[in-house]
Design a protein around this motif. Sequence first.
Motif, PDB file in Angstrom:
ATOM      1  N   ASN A   3       0.805  -1.213   0.000  1.00 18.57           N
ATOM      2  CA  ASN A   3       0.000   0.000   0.000  1.00 18.57           C
ATOM      3  C   ASN A   3       0.845   1.273   0.000  1.00 18.57           C
ATOM      4  OD1 ASN A   3      -2.637   0.543  -0.380  1.00 18.57           O
ATOM      5  ND2 ASN A   3      -3.211   0.494   1.778  1.00 18.57           N
ATOM      6  N   LEU A   4       2.037   1.202  -0.565  1.00 17.75           N
ATOM      7  CA  LEU A   4       2.931   2.351  -0.611  1.00 17.75           C
ATOM      8  C   LEU A   4       2.967   2.945  -2.012  1.00 17.75           C
ATOM      9  CD1 LEU A   4       6.049   1.027   1.339  1.00 17.75           C
ATOM     10  CD2 LEU A   4       4.189   2.427   2.224  1.00 17.75           C
ATOM     11  N   SER A   5       3.141   4.256  -2.077  1.00 13.05           N
ATOM     12  CA  SER A   5       3.352   4.914  -3.360  1.00 13.05           C
ATOM     13  C   SER A   5       4.752   4.557  -3.875  1.00 13.05           C
ATOM     14  CB  SER A   5       3.230   6.428  -3.204  1.00 13.05           C
ATOM     15  OG  SER A   5       4.324   6.927  -2.451  1.00 13.05           O
ATOM     16  N   GLU A   6       4.992   4.836  -5.126  1.00 11.20           N
ATOM     17  CA  GLU A   6       6.335   4.594  -5.698  1.00 11.20           C
ATOM     18  C   GLU A   6       7.395   5.383  -4.928  1.00 11.20           C
ATOM     19  OE1 GLU A   6       7.436   2.521  -8.148  1.00 11.20           O
ATOM     20  OE2 GLU A   6       5.415   1.689  -8.220  1.00 11.20           O
ATOM     21  N   ALA A  11      11.969   4.169   0.490  1.00 13.70           N
ATOM     22  CA  ALA A  11      12.405   4.012   1.877  1.00 13.70           C
ATOM     23  C   ALA A  11      12.973   2.613   2.110  1.00 13.70           C
ATOM     24  CB  ALA A  11      11.241   4.276   2.831  1.00 13.70           C
ATOM     25  N   ILE A  12      12.463   1.645   1.382  1.00 13.38           N
ATOM     26  CA  ILE A  12      12.963   0.277   1.507  1.00 13.38           C
ATOM     27  C   ILE A  12      14.409   0.206   1.012  1.00 13.38           C
ATOM     28  CG2 ILE A  12      12.649  -2.122   0.768  1.00 13.38           C
ATOM     29  CD1 ILE A  12       9.605  -1.462   0.585  1.00 13.38           C
ATOM     30  N   LEU A  13      14.723   0.963  -0.024  1.00 10.01           N
ATOM     31  CA  LEU A  13      16.087   0.964  -0.556  1.00 10.01           C
ATOM     32  C   LEU A  13      17.077   1.497   0.488  1.00 10.01           C
ATOM     33  CD1 LEU A  13      15.379   2.242  -4.175  1.00 10.01           C
ATOM     34  CD2 LEU A  13      15.594  -0.129  -3.380  1.00 10.01           C
ATOM     35  N   ASP A  14      16.703   2.584   1.141  1.00 13.26           N
ATOM     36  CA  ASP A  14      17.585   3.123   2.193  1.00 13.26           C
ATOM     37  C   ASP A  14      17.748   2.123   3.332  1.00 13.26           C
ATOM     38  OD1 ASP A  14      18.296   5.568   1.056  1.00 13.26           O
ATOM     39  OD2 ASP A  14      16.490   6.551   1.792  1.00 13.26           O
ATOM     40  N   LEU A  15      16.661   1.476   3.712  1.00 11.93           N
ATOM     41  CA  LEU A  15      16.729   0.453   4.757  1.00 11.93           C
ATOM     42  C   LEU A  15      17.702  -0.654   4.350  1.00 11.93           C
ATOM     43  CD1 LEU A  15      15.582  -0.794   7.434  1.00 11.93           C
ATOM     44  CD2 LEU A  15      13.893  -1.935   5.981  1.00 11.93           C
TER      45      LEU A  15
END
Length: 147
Positions: A3-6, A11-15
């Motif tokens: 349910n996240l926008s592009e 944020a997943i990439l930074d994580l």
Amino acid sequence: MMNLSEVSRTAILDLLCRVAESDKKNPFFNDPMAVLCLERLLSISSEEEKKRILRWQNMYAGTQARDRKARAMTARSFDSIANLFISNHPGCTVINLACGLDTRFWRIENEKCKYIELDLPGMIDLKREILQEPLGYELISCSVLDT
């Protein structure tokens, strides 16, 4: 995805970058809470989402290692700046705008400040689901453009 926008998915990439640096044998940047967040994120992800996240993780372990290191170094620099500010202004308020899946609260002198994170509703909902515990700080669910 979850349910996240592009934009919020970045944020997943930074994580992943913080996790990859933390997982190294002699890391220059250590973020155990990011490792825990990734584990929890994967546990609630659909099979398709897991495949995408693991593909991104492999990318940062290989061809994008330079970008991974740069993102981790940026996080470390912001942590240092936040800690310096907190040391010089005990009791201050630190607001992390567009926080994503940031885990800075656990990497700074959080006991000496009031800490607030602000991000879009979908991201805050995901972060609450991943962290699953009472936090020592406030999460605000809105756009930075809201009044």
